[in-house]
Scaffold this active site. Structure first.
Site, PDB file in Angstrom:
ATOM      1  N   ASP A 138       0.861  -1.154   0.000  1.00  0.00           N
ATOM      2  CA  ASP A 138       0.000   0.000   0.000  1.00  0.00           C
ATOM      3  C   ASP A 138       0.910   1.220   0.000  1.00  0.00           C
ATOM      4  OD1 ASP A 138      -2.270   1.565   0.437  1.00  0.00           O
ATOM      5  OD2 ASP A 138      -1.827   1.619   2.564  1.00  0.00           O
ATOM      6  N   LYS A 145      -7.571  -4.716  -4.994  1.00  0.00           N
ATOM      7  CA  LYS A 145      -6.209  -5.029  -4.559  1.00  0.00           C
ATOM      8  C   LYS A 145      -6.067  -6.534  -4.383  1.00  0.00           C
ATOM      9  CE  LYS A 145      -5.136  -0.796  -2.034  1.00  0.00           C
ATOM     10  NZ  LYS A 145      -4.641  -0.255  -0.780  1.00  0.00           N
TER      11      LYS A 145
END
Lengths: 1161, 338
Positions: free
Chosen positions: A407, A776
């Site tokens: 991230d 994701k």
């Protein structure tokens, strides 16, 4: 009733309809047509077991494991048939394994319970029966009215009813959900927003109808029906009315909301993927090896059975006169006999599949994982956080990572922006201690002579402090009165109590910076913006706001100055502003912007335009017309904006640093050297993402950046992908980096997965922006399931990373600012990104080597163990006679050979940790599960068979000449023969591990020599007593008799040396002919005398002040009373010992010794 | 730096927790291994020579008396009809003094004492003198558990098949047969004789065996195995104990007697001897052979060339390996030297 039961059992989904009806405060209608609905309670459950179902569920889970099930079957077979070994031999270890595993899993589940209880037990305020009641979070039911105060997180998904503001709005931040830190305004419907007190809420009669829970954070469809004065008013509800669990209330004193989705049905919980058991690559190859061994086992059993019957075909071997069969045996059916024989062989050889492997692996993982938490290098002092291990099953997977998905916000960056430099009218300035200093000037005048800011500079600062969408939050608890009015405290100007919130962290940083320098934005109310310029307040009227959009890449405000003039301030990317600038130092500014960008700073260009009243009239008319247009509003607005934002006067440029975390660049570089590909997945905007990527070294300036952005259709996307693939092919030399956004990605994944993968694989860095949480996870899954099946690792800090963390092979949580969601759902949690390097390169490496050797060694030692048993069948007419006594069979894996490998697998360090960290390429030595490749597996297995043959036939030839081996002429029997094989085996197998050990702590010495000693002591003891409860006394004095024979001693020595010397030979040859890079760094690093202790030293010496070690060691002292004398002359002896090896070198190789000397000097 | 007190979570800085335990890190490099191998190799060669010399000094005399060949004196005992108490005599000559003490063994081949069912077919409780098991022997003893409705003591196949050939050795001096005295003591393990096997505490021993049957193949019950010596009777009869210690492999040798007394204390002198065999035990059915063996022993037991050869072989292998390593080492040096 039946349905209820079925619902309870989970057979029927509890929700039949598409919508749920929530009665506010659970005031159900009186008039009967109400169907009670069942909703989940507000409990978050991440634990697997309860006290009640632990035993059955855990047993079921454990026996689902193929190995445990296998041992259960063996145990049951032993109970049923006439077996060569007693059921205890497999029952006891099985019981031991199951118990230890159950204890470990129970402990881990207890930790999860604790975490759950913390969340579920958090205090919340609920309106019940006319008053505000404090209760626990888990007690919230659907329909409850919940009060949430400022800075609290919402305990449940709420529909906003009212806030303390008159307009019924509130601000929230969803940082822990999607990583966005800006303030978002949420609304309540006017009919409920008036109910600002408990008593008013009590009178409220309303019903919320909404869709059943789903995982999409941005979708909510519903309506609220409010009954006012007997009249039903229906209002639509959308996502702007919904407050999600996990989000945080900001800037608003308190709100009331009605709970609509609770517990596991809340959107946050639905965004978690259910916890699937992650299995490491080592465990998978372990299972492959198990299957191979199962095949070997079956082969041996079938072969033995067939040979037995082939042998028995001859009458004289079937039933020699001295071994007659019983009637029962003669009469039983041949098929039954055959099966029973086969099973008996299976039981006899079943030890080839090592049951203790599992328990040792479990123990190794569990105990070994403590080292992560204990590591000071993974401890973050500022936040007082140490690394945390949530599951120990994946330790070794840390050494196998091929892809890292990270991230951005909060993981790579600190999530803090800082204003650094600016350029005003062609002059560069730096911010130093709250002052702007022109380039070249130093801050030699600490306070007094403030370099007075001239007009241009002030205008620039004003522009920056006015052209934004920042909001202010006041720290209410610290302010006694009238805090809700932003202007009331301005006179006090206590900057500490003011907090800026902005959708863009850059804007926030800029506004904060201007405040420090002296032009402070102090608040906005309605259409008035107020700034304080060097102590003087100025009020500006906000006439128009030209919002930011991605095409224009700029935003503007049109303001009425206090003096009455009209001015436009605009701010944006340099490419969006410089072309429209007509005056100002355009070229110099462009130069400066490029310089800033090279430093990795994020740049914005600021410009202004003064309007004459006539001009403004025109502008106002155009804007109003565009905004109210019913058709093609977008285009018309664009047109208007373009018309307005031109003829600009360039004021300057800003440079903001998104503060990267410490050592991110080094970490990414190290990972890259270790052969790990790093992907950045972020919810952020494309520009921000790219600039961070550049500044953290993920993208290099030399990289060819490929873009797959804003694809709207399938074809377009495919076309772009093909173009990119072509570009990659055309220029191989340059490294490629790929930027993808969420929308394009979902298009690419839908139809062109292969093409996309092809492009990705050729890129050394990939950046995905604008990603939704589940997207994701999707990217991670895509990589995970690609043909190479690489091992993936995901690292993130927010709740938006949870699904990715759970999807990846290894999930790592950063203990950051955005709550604990990621940490709770991760496998490992660390405080900073930089710790990843040590976690992977050192801990991962160690764990992998340890467990890989552990697994191989276990198979080896069990081949050694059981092959002589198989060979012996050729000498006992395949009658399933055991070679070793039952007690030896049982204890071999549990006692005699268990501890050395466990200690090895906890403490082994093939290379010094510093070497691993400073040479990331060593990580490549173990990549792709190389230590568990088929070749190494074959080596260990073949070695096991060879050793077994040497044990058996060595002993066979010794005894097979049928001469006595004792000085008194007496003969040995079968048990002595078995014990001789067994003794040789225990010694060889233990010493084989000693050869593999590179890191001899006193514990290794203790367990290695202790195991052999224990075997001797135990055997003497076991053979020295007539055991009253044993059925037979076969082993009575067998061991003593064996040891009383000189020949046996000579045989033991020669067999052990025969087994081990080729291995040593092979190791030396390999080390010198084909040294691996790991071995090379061993050589260079272990040579300094400070690290290389001699054998005796490591046993008896421990440094002062190393409490853990010395405590244990002194305990040992007391127990043995042996080291006392040694400890005092420890220093002297260590000095001698250090010299001795050098002397030895000198004899053989003066050059080598010289080399050592140089290094140590 | 914050104060220590604030950092509750700070891991303790010990060698153990930081994986910095002092450790010996040996490396198997040529510099250490070559001399090691050389030393081991030379030592082994030395030991091997010693063992071989010791082994060669031991005298062994083996006489096959199975009687399968027609010219064998015992052939008559194998041809049908089988007579009971068939006696045959084997004559042999000793050329050099057979140094004493001389041990006399009998050998069987192709005989699987190692079979599981066979080996488990006994009742330890009986053999340790527990009378309750005289009445009801363990089920393992089947099919030799009961005979004629009475329990068999000692029960089971192992006891039942006890070797029952007997031997007498004569030295022929001037045509006269001089009996060479055999010593039947100390042929079984001391612990077997004194602790593991026990007769029931009964006097006379015979009464303990009331209502029991002798093993089917036995010619006399257990309490009559050695009527002359009560300490060698019943379950503690040394021949019985020797038989009950199962051999590991199908060709085995068991100690029968020692020659330690009288004129033959120092060995069997040169001369002609005659071994009188009372031939009872059938081996023809499984192609077995029977042998009588005279041997003397050293500290390392009987004649055993294996150890000496193995030591020589492994010793020379170590030397060869160290030479190979030396060559490799001289050619390639240490990787670190580059």
């Amino acid at each position: 009733m039946l349905r209820w039961i079925r619902q309870q059992l989970g057979v029927d989904p509890p929700h039949q309809s598409d919508t749920r009806t929530v009665y506010v405060a659970n005031r159900f209608p009186q008039n009967g047509h109400y169907i009670p609905q069942r909703f989940a309670d507000n409990r978050i459950i991440s634990s697997k077991y309860t006290v009640w179902n632990f035993v059955p569920k855990n047993l079921f889970e454990q026996f689902r494991r193929i190995a445990n099930f296998y041992f259960l079957i063996i145990f049951l077979v032993q109970l049923m048939i006439d077996t060569p070994t007693s059921p205890i031999t497999s029952g006891l270890p099985l019981f031991f394994v199951i118990t230890v595993t159950a204890i470990k899993q129970g402990y881990e589940d207890w930790l999860r319970h604790k975490a759950d209880n913390e969340v579920n037990g958090a205090p919340v305020f609920v309106v019940r029966s006319g008053s505000l009641v404090q209760t626990k979070s888990k007690n919230i039911r659907v329909g409850d009215i919940v009060r949430v105060a400022k800075d609290e997180t919402f305990p449940v998904d709420l529909v906003l009813l009212s806030s303390d503001r008159a307009d019924g709005t509130c601000h929230i931040t969803t940082a822990s959900l999607d990583g966005e830190t800006n303030l978002k305004t949420h609304f309540s419907v006017p009919e409920t927003s008036v109910c600002q007190s408990v008593s008013q809420l009590e009178a409220l009669q309303a019903v919320v109808e909404c869709q059943q829970p789903d995982a999409d954070l941005y979708r909510f469809v519903g309506r609220i029906t409010v009954i006012q004065h007997g009249e039903e008013i229906v209002r639509p509800l959308g996502p702007e009315n919904l407050l999600l669990r996990g989000a945080r209330l900001k800037n608003t004193k308190e709100i009331f909301g009605v709970a609509v989705y609770t517990g596991m049905e809340s959107k946050m919980a639905l965004n978690y993927k259910c916890k699937s058991q992650k299995r490491s690559a080592v465990e998978k190859s372990m299972n492959t090896f198990l299957i191979i061994y199962l095949v070997i086992l079956l082969f041996e059993a079938i072969l033995s059975t067939i040979l037995k019957y082939a042998w028995q075909a001859e009458e004289k071997w079937n039933e020699p006169f001295y071994n007659q069969k019983t009637e029962q045996e003669r009469n039983s059916s041949p098929i039954l006999k055959f099966i029973s024989d086969f099973l008996a062989f299976l039981v006899l050889y079943n030890f080839i599949i090592p049951i203790s492997l599992y328990v040792t692996v479990e123990m190794q993982k569990f105990l070994g994982s403590f080292f992560i938490g204990w590591d000071l290098d993974l401890y973050h002092e500022e936040s007082d956080q140490k690394a945390q291990v949530n599951t120990s099953d994946l330790n070794e997977e840390l050494g196998q990572v091929e892809y890292v998905f990270t991230d951005k916000t909060g993981t790579l960056t600190e999530n803090e922006m800082h204003f650094r430099e600016c350029s005003i009218k062609g002059t560069k300035y730096r911010e130093v201690n709250g002052k702007l200093l022109p380039e070249g000037m130093t801050d030699d005048s600490p306070d007094g002579s403030v370099a007075h800011l001239i007009g241009d500079e002030v205008l620039f600062l004003k522009a920056v402090s006015l052209c934004h969408t920042v909001q202010i939050s006041y720290d209410q608890p610290d302010l006694p009165l009238g805090a809700s009015d932003p202007f009331s405290h301005v006179n006090g100007f206590s900057s500490n109590h003011m907090e800026y919130y902005a959708s863009s962290p850059d804007e926030k940083a800029l506004v904060e910076a201007t405040k420090r320098i002296g032009v402070a934005f102090t608040g906005s109310s309605g259409d008035t913006m107020e700034i304080k310029t060097f102590g003087k307040f100025e009020k500006y009227k906000l006439l128009h706001l030209l919002e930011f959009d991605a095409n224009r890449r700029r935003m503007s405000v049109i303001l009425q100055t206090p003096s009455g003039g009209t001015v436009l301030f605009t701010k944006g990317a340099e490419s969006a502003i410089l072309p429209f600038a007509t005056s100002g130092e355009i070229e110099k500014t462009r130069l400066h912007v490029d310089e800033f960008a090279l430093k990795g700073l994020r740049t914005l260009v600021v410009a202004c335009r003064h309007f004459s009243p006539e001009e403004y009239m025109d502008v106002d008319k155009r804007l109003t017309a565009a905004r109210t247009a019913l058709q093609q509003r977008e285009e018309k607005l664009q047109e208007a904006f373009d018309f307005i934002e031109r003829d600009l006067q360039l004021l300057g440029a800003t440079a903001v640093e998104d503060k990267l975390q410490d050592k991110v660049q080094e970490t990414i570089e190290a990972l890259r050297l270790a052969g790990i590909k790093v992907w950045v997945l972020t919810g952020d905007k494309h520009e921000t993402a790219v600039s961070v990527s550049l500044s953290c070294g993920h993208f290099h300036r030399t990289m060819n950046i490929l873009e797959l952005l804003q694809q709207r259709s399938d074809n377009e996307c495919a076309e772009q992908l093909r173009r990119l693939a072509r570009r990659i092919k055309e220029d191989h030399v340059i490294q490629h980096g790929l930027v993808v956004d969420g929308a394009s990605l979902s298009l690419a994944l839908r139809e062109h997965e292969k093409l996309f993968m092809e492009v990705c694989k050729n890129c050394s860095a990939v950046l995905c922006c604008r990603m939704a949480p589940l997207q994701k996870a999707k990217v991670v899954r895509l990589l995970k399931t690609s043909p190479e099946k690489p091992i993936t690792l995901a690292i993130g800090d927010g709740a938006n990373d949870v699904s990715m963390i759970q999807e990846a092979h290894v999930g790592i949580g950063i203990m950051g600012k955005e709550g604990r969601q990621a940490v709770r759902n991760s496998d490992y949690a660390i405080a900073r990104f930089k710790f990843l390097a040590k976690l992977l390169l050192v801990h991962g490496h160690f764990y992998y080597i340890r467990i890989a050797t552990l697994v191989q060694y276990f198979f080896y030692k069990n081949v050694c163990f059981i092959t002589p048993q198989f060979l012996y069948q050729f000498f006992c007419l395949f009658s399933q006679q055991t070679l070793y006594d039952s007690v030896y069979l049982t204890l071999y894996n549990i006692c005699f050979t268990s501890l050395p490998i466990l200690v090895y697998s906890l403490f082994e360090q093939l290379v010094h940790p510093h070497a691993l960290q400073s040479k990331p390429c060593l990580y490549r030595d173990i990549s792709k599960n190389s230590l568990l490749s088929f070749r190494t597996f074959l080596y260990w297995t073949v070695l096991g068979f060879c050793h077994a043959f040497i044990f058996f036939f060595g002993s066979y030839i010794l005894m097979g000449e049928d001469t006595t081996l004792m000085g008194n002429g007496q003969m040995f029997g079968n048990w002595t023969f078995g014990t001789l094989v067994f003794t040789v085996m225990v010694i060889t197998v233990t010493l084989k591990l000693a050869l593999e050990t590179h890191f001899w702590t006193w514990m290794n010495h203790f367990v290695t020599w202790g195991s052999i000693a224990f075997y001797f002591i135990f055997s003497l003891f076991y053979g020295g007593i007539i055991w009253p409860f044993l059925h037979t006394q076969d082993m009575y004095f067998v061991f003593v008799q064996l040891l009383s024979s000189g020949s046996a001693w000579f045989a033991i020595i020669i067999i052990v040396i025969t087994c081990l010397s080729p291995d040593v030979f092979k190791k030396v040859l390999y080390r010198h002919l084909q040294p691996t890079s790991t071995q090379n760094s061993q050589q260079s690093l272990s040579a300094p005398p400070a690290q290389a202790l001699s054998c005796m030293e490591s046993l008896c010496c421990y440094q002062q002040g190393q409490s853990g070690c010395s405590r244990l060691a002194s305990l040992l002292d007391q127990m043995t009373g042996h080291c006392k004398a040694g400890a005092s002359n420890c220093h002297a002896s260590s000095r001698c010992n250090r010299i001795r090896p050098r002397a030895a070198w000198q004899m053989v190789d003066p050059d080598g010794a010289l080399g050592v000397g140089k290094r140590s000097a | 730096m914050k104060e220590e007190g604030n950092l509750e979570n700070r891991p303790s800085n010990t060698a153990f927790t930081q994986q910095r335990l002092p450790a010996w890190q040996p490396m198997l490099s040529a510099g250490v291994v070559i001399p090691g191998f050389l030393v081991i190799g030379l030592a082994f060669i030395g030991i091997g020579v010693g063992l071989l010399i010791t082994s060669r000094s031991i005298q062994v005399l083996e006489l096959d008396y199975t009687g399968t060949e027609t010219n064998s004196p015992c052939n008559k005992c194998t041809t049908l009809p089988i007579q009971n108490n068939c006696v045959c005599k084997l004559n042999f000559t000793i050329d050099t003094l057979f140094k004493g003490p001389v041990f006399f063994y009998y050998s069987l081949t192709n005989y699987f004492q190692s079979q599981r069912k066979y080996g488990a077919s006994l009742d330890y409780n009986q053999l340790s003198g527990d009378l309750t098991y005289f009445k009801s022997p363990a089920s393992d003893c089947d099919p030799y558990r009961y005979a004629n409705g009475k329990p068999i003591v000692p029960c089971g196949s192992l006891a039942n098949s006890m070797f029952n050939d007997t031997f007498k050795l004569y030295q022929i001096v001037n045509g006269k047969e001089n009996l060479v005295p055999f010593d039947g003591k100390g042929i079984a393990w001391w612990t077997d004789y004194n602790i593991k096997y026990r007769n029931p505490d009964y006097s006379p021993l015979e009464n303990a065996f009331n209502d029991t049957e002798k093993p089917v193949f036995w010619s006399k019950p257990a309490y009559k195995l050695d009527t002359s010596d009560s300490s060698n009777n019943g379950f503690v009869n040394q021949d019985f104990l020797v038989w009950m210690r199962r051999a590991a492999l199908p060709n085995f040798r068991k100690l029968y007697r020692r020659i330690t007394e009288g004129d033959y204390k120092d060995g069997l002198p040169v001369g002609n001897y005659s071994l009188e065999i009372s031939y009872n035990y059938p081996v023809k059915s499984f192609d077995g052979t029977k042998k009588a063996t005279f041997s003397n022993v050293s500290w390392m037991g009987g004649q055993n060339e294996f150890l000496g050869i193995a030591y020589l072989a492994i010793g020379s292998m170590c030397v060869v390996m160290s030479v190979v390593m030396l060559i490799v080492y001289a050619k390639f040096r240490f990787p670190e030297d580059d």
